[in-house]
Design an enzyme around this catalytic site. Structure first.
Site: not given
Length: 567
Positions: A473-474
């Site tokens: 989940h960058p």
């Protein structure tokens, strides 16, 4: 070649923009994608249960790695991102989670982002969605993204794990995207009624492809954005394996939708970013923006794994001789084990009353295996994925050269805050207390991981350092706002230049409480209206839960060790 708009990146956001902008017949759009098509006969991306396969190669995955993470035993950690039409929606876990209402209200409390409150965003979540059980105040019924709810008769471990969470003293919620996110309950997924992955390529691009005003070019790796003075005028890209240089020009705007890893890279190579970095790499400066590539955030998670006393887990589906039957049922009927991502239950809780909205997320899985398909336990088992949601740790992305083929330097700086360690220790201890509840008595065997011998803070910390992994989940590396580290304004327009926007997960000012895909789609829907000059959708008047003075939990049915207090 000249178009009204050039979109860089056919991912969760780029495909939304391509579909919405080409609804205006007099507008021409070029969509550039570095990867290839989303082959509809490739089970690796189309079968929900096969979600681990794309992460194991580089056909659909950029397969980035971090620099050695200093607080994680200097491990180089995975940072998988989608490559191909659909972007990361082509390889993600298909969990349809929007985040907590308070995430967006927090965004709206920041200067310049006043129209990003939850009730401003909710109409755009609904616009994007078609939920299989119909619309309501929180869900849509006519959107491009298919959302499937768990069905009666699914694995009993899902129900037992939710019941155990409630017995441990936490709320139950029937909709993690509805009135109350906080609690344990069923988890929706981006899967079509026929059991196929509902990527944005399937949902949005399939609607837009027949339009004559949309041009899609795959295997087109963006080199840099072109400028005349401070105005973005086009894109230089490399076509195919030969890397032949091509140029396309934009009459109106260039829309950068590369995601939280690629978008700051492209900006930096194009002369927008920290002045010292660009000077060191001999990149001509167009606009000094120190926040490009900074503020990088992610979710870190761990697996707590248990053997299962009853033969009800998905372990048989991992055996090669059972897989042809599973594949045939999925291919011809769109049903069976293959038609689900198997993340059909989960939850969000506050580990302590001090948190005003949930800070811990759970995904429950009725098999014991790593997210990327590795290290499967060779027996019946189940696991809880657990991690903190809004870590204070901040990382950065920096290009290493002008070469668009070279991966950047990525440092998430995981676990760099003392709060991280408190939250993860709490998460392990709370999870053990949940698993110990009566609802799981028929199923719970021995603790496989971390193992019953891992108990005190030092032992837990050692396990976290060695085994915590990215949740993929960058975000937040080109944040929106109007402070000195902001990269774009509340409409995605890059500060200090004209004709350029960033529209993807990188512009989130703070990571949300949950998976990112649904919110990235919402962001693109909302900004698409701004680009088109449309009136924003009317603000919702739906009521939503705010914890206030409500305790994080009530007394559990079965007590375990107390959670130690913060110093």
């Amino acid at each position: 070649m000249e178009y009204d708009y050039i979109i860089i990146g056919a991912g969760s956001a780029g495909n939304v923009l391509a579909a919405r902008l080409t609804e205006d017949a007099d507008v021409t759009v070029l969509l550039l994608e570095a990867g290839g098509p989303d082959y509809r006969l490739d089970f690796r991306t189309q079968m929900p249960a096969a979600l681990a396969f794309p992460l194991q190669g580089k056909r659909y995955n950029w397969a980035y790695e971090t620099d050695p993470e200093p607080h994680m035993n200097n491990r180089r950690m995975e940072c998988g991102r989608g490559k191909g039409l659909g972007g990361s929606s082509l390889i993600n876990g298909m969990c349809y989670i929007r985040g907590n209402a308070m995430d967006f209200d927090h965004w709206a409390s920041l200067s310049g982002l006043e129209d990003w409150s939850y009730l401003d965003c909710l109409p755009y979540f609904r616009k994007a969605e078609t939920r299989d059980i119909g619309p309501n105040d929180f869900h849509g019924g006519e959107g491009p993204v298919n959302v499937t709810t768990p069905k009666i008769g699914n694995n009993p471990l899902f129900h037992a794990m939710v019941a155990a969470g409630v017995q441990a003293g936490y709320p139950r919620t029937d909709d993690l995207n509805g009135y109350q996110q906080e609690g344990f309950g069923p988890m929706d997924r981006t899967v079509t009624p026929k059991g196929r992955r509902a990527s944005t390529a399937r949902g949005y691009l399939d609607q837009a492809r027949p339009r004559n005003n949309l041009t899609i070019i795959t295997h087109a790796l963006t080199d840099r954005i072109l400028f005349e003075g401070k105005r973005a005028t086009g894109v230089r890209y490399l076509k195919g394996d030969a890397g032949t240089g091509q140029t396309a020009y934009a009459r109106r705007e260039v829309l950068l939708c590369g995601g939280a890893i690629a978008s700051p890279q492209i900006l930096q190579r194009s002369g927008i970013g920290p002045a010292e970095l660009l000077q060191r790499l001999d990149i001509p400066l167009v606009q000094a923006l120190p926040g490009v590539g900074e503020n990088l955030q992610d979710h870190l998670e761990m697996y707590l794994q248990y053997s299962c006393k009853q033969p009800v887990s998905l372990y048989p589906a991992l055996l090669w001789f059972n897989q042809p039957k599973i594949g045939i049922e999925w291919l011809f009927n769109g049903t069976g084990v293959g038609a689900s991502n198997q993340f059909e239950a989960g939850g969000f809780i506050r580990s302590r009353d001090a948190f005003t909205w949930p800070n811990i997320q759970y995904h429950f899985l009725p098999v014991a295996i790593n997210y990327n398909g590795s290290n499967a336990v060779k027996e019946h088992g189940f696991q809880a994925h657990v991690g903190s949601m809004r870590s204070p740790s901040r990382g950065r992305i920096q290009v290493k050269s002008k070469d668009p083929r070279q991966h950047p330097s990525i440092l998430f700086n995981y676990m760099s805050s003392e709060q991280d360690w408190h939250e993860f220790r709490d998460a392990i201890r709370i999870t053990r207390e949940i698993i110990a509840q009566p609802a799981l008595d028929p199923y719970r065997g021995r603790e496989i991981s971390p193992g019953a011998n891992v108990q005190n803070d030092d032992e837990l910390d050692a396990f976290i350092r060695e085994h915590a992994e990215t949740a993929y989940h960058p975000s937040c590396s080109c944040k929106m706002g109007d402070d000195k580290m902001a990269v774009v304004d509340g409409q995605g327009r890059v500060h200090g230049v004209q004709g350029l926007r960033v529209v993807d997960a990188s512009i989130m000012p703070q990571i949300i409480t949950g998976n990112l895909n649904a919110t990235t789609i919402m962001i693109a829907e909302k900004i698409a209206d701004r680009i088109r000059g449309c009136q924003p959708l009317a603000k919702s008047n739906a009521a939503y839960f705010i914890a206030g003075d409500t305790p994080a939990r009530t007394s559990p049915v079965r007590h375990s060790l107390p959670v130690t207090s913060y110093p």
